[in-house]
Write a protein that holds these residues in place. Sequence first.
Motif, PDB file in Angstrom:
ATOM      1  N   UNK A  21       0.825  -1.208   0.000  1.00 55.44           N
ATOM      2  CA  UNK A  21       0.000   0.000   0.000  1.00 55.44           C
ATOM      3  C   UNK A  21       0.862   1.262   0.000  1.00 55.44           C
ATOM      4  N   UNK A  22       1.921   1.279   0.776  1.00 50.83           N
ATOM      5  CA  UNK A  22       2.773   2.467   0.897  1.00 50.83           C
ATOM      6  C   UNK A  22       3.255   2.950  -0.468  1.00 50.83           C
ATOM      7  N   UNK A  23       3.809   2.048  -1.258  1.00 51.45           N
ATOM      8  CA  UNK A  23       4.347   2.422  -2.567  1.00 51.45           C
ATOM      9  C   UNK A  23       3.250   2.971  -3.472  1.00 51.45           C
ATOM     10  N   UNK A  24       2.092   2.353  -3.425  1.00 48.98           N
ATOM     11  CA  UNK A  24       0.991   2.780  -4.287  1.00 48.98           C
ATOM     12  C   UNK A  24       0.440   4.143  -3.858  1.00 48.98           C
ATOM     13  N   UNK A  25       0.323   4.350  -2.553  1.00 48.98           N
ATOM     14  CA  UNK A  25      -0.143   5.659  -2.054  1.00 48.98           C
ATOM     15  C   UNK A  25       0.841   6.746  -2.466  1.00 48.98           C
ATOM     16  N   UNK A  26       2.119   6.475  -2.308  1.00 54.50           N
ATOM     17  CA  UNK A  26       3.132   7.466  -2.695  1.00 54.50           C
ATOM     18  C   UNK A  26       3.048   7.789  -4.184  1.00 54.50           C
ATOM     19  N   UNK A  27       2.801   6.799  -5.010  1.00 54.90           N
ATOM     20  CA  UNK A  27       2.657   7.031  -6.446  1.00 54.90           C
ATOM     21  C   UNK A  27       1.410   7.837  -6.780  1.00 54.90           C
ATOM     22  N   UNK A  28       0.300   7.480  -6.175  1.00 55.54           N
ATOM     23  CA  UNK A  28      -0.949   8.197  -6.439  1.00 55.54           C
ATOM     24  C   UNK A  28      -0.924   9.629  -5.923  1.00 55.54           C
ATOM     25  N   UNK A 122      -8.451  -6.989  -4.105  1.00 58.86           N
ATOM     26  CA  UNK A 122      -7.506  -6.561  -3.069  1.00 58.86           C
ATOM     27  C   UNK A 122      -7.307  -5.052  -3.155  1.00 58.86           C
ATOM     28  N   UNK A 123      -6.770  -4.481  -2.093  1.00 58.88           N
ATOM     29  CA  UNK A 123      -6.461  -3.049  -2.125  1.00 58.88           C
ATOM     30  C   UNK A 123      -5.357  -2.764  -3.135  1.00 58.88           C
ATOM     31  N   UNK A 124      -4.433  -3.694  -3.273  1.00 58.87           N
ATOM     32  CA  UNK A 124      -3.357  -3.485  -4.251  1.00 58.87           C
ATOM     33  C   UNK A 124      -3.931  -3.351  -5.656  1.00 58.87           C
ATOM     34  N   UNK A 125      -4.845  -4.243  -6.022  1.00 58.12           N
ATOM     35  CA  UNK A 125      -5.422  -4.173  -7.371  1.00 58.12           C
ATOM     36  C   UNK A 125      -6.316  -2.941  -7.526  1.00 58.12           C
ATOM     37  N   UNK A 126      -7.010  -2.550  -6.462  1.00 55.25           N
ATOM     38  CA  UNK A 126      -7.849  -1.345  -6.527  1.00 55.25           C
ATOM     39  C   UNK A 126      -7.003  -0.100  -6.768  1.00 55.25           C
ATOM     40  N   UNK A 127      -5.917   0.049  -6.019  1.00 56.49           N
ATOM     41  CA  UNK A 127      -5.033   1.202  -6.200  1.00 56.49           C
ATOM     42  C   UNK A 127      -4.355   1.165  -7.561  1.00 56.49           C
ATOM     43  N   UNK A 128      -4.030  -0.030  -8.034  1.00 57.89           N
ATOM     44  CA  UNK A 128      -3.412  -0.153  -9.358  1.00 57.89           C
ATOM     45  C   UNK A 128      -4.350   0.296 -10.472  1.00 57.89           C
ATOM     46  N   UNK A 129      -5.657   0.148 -10.273  1.00 62.03           N
ATOM     47  CA  UNK A 129      -6.601   0.646 -11.279  1.00 62.03           C
ATOM     48  C   UNK A 129      -6.460   2.150 -11.465  1.00 62.03           C
ATOM     49  N   UNK A 130      -6.118   2.856 -10.392  1.00 58.77           N
ATOM     50  CA  UNK A 130      -5.938   4.310 -10.478  1.00 58.77           C
ATOM     51  C   UNK A 130      -4.524   4.669 -10.939  1.00 58.77           C
ATOM     52  N   UNK A 131      -3.558   3.854 -10.585  1.00 57.67           N
ATOM     53  CA  UNK A 131      -2.186   4.095 -11.054  1.00 57.67           C
ATOM     54  C   UNK A 131      -2.056   3.810 -12.546  1.00 57.67           C
ATOM     55  N   UNK A 132      -2.808   2.836 -13.036  1.00 56.75           N
ATOM     56  CA  UNK A 132      -2.776   2.431 -14.442  1.00 56.75           C
ATOM     57  C   UNK A 132      -4.208   2.504 -14.992  1.00 56.75           C
ATOM     58  N   UNK A 133      -4.708   3.719 -15.227  1.00 53.21           N
ATOM     59  CA  UNK A 133      -6.120   3.892 -15.575  1.00 53.21           C
ATOM     60  C   UNK A 133      -6.563   3.195 -16.860  1.00 53.21           C
TER      61      UNK A 133
END
Length: 142
Positions: A21-28, A122-133
């Motif tokens: 989650x940390x890495x994805x939050x930092x990216x978003x 998962x939260x990882x896949x949910x955040x990835x949807x926003x990182x990779x729209x």
Amino acid sequence: EHLVLDMNGTLTLDGNLIKGVTERINGLAKVMNIHVLTADTFGTAETVFRDLPIQLEIIAEENQAVRKWKYLQQLGPERTAAIGNGMNDHLMLGDAVLGIAVTGYEGLAGTALAAANIIAPSIESALDLLLYPARLIATLRN
């Protein structure tokens, strides 16, 4: 412009941040404002999010669904995506321009499932949807 996130069961398990989650939050955070809404059941929110670029809002235990919905209204639902898994997330998931319900380790409330535009495993896949729209194209194609 904004992302509103539930904490317990969505970003954390038993009060601890889920790995990845940390890495994805930092990216978003480079492209949107991130808000975490929680009643802080385990009392760990300030510690867990201390080093992350988020706006932390600790909300009262009562009327959580309405409190989260009102927060979304202040940001502007047409400019805000929301991610959650609990019964208290259904109003914000249903009103956000993009509502993503997360199955995750704690499961997914039926009301959140019914309100969301997308269900993620998962939260990882949910955040990835926003990182990779581009990943949203097929799922949201009408």
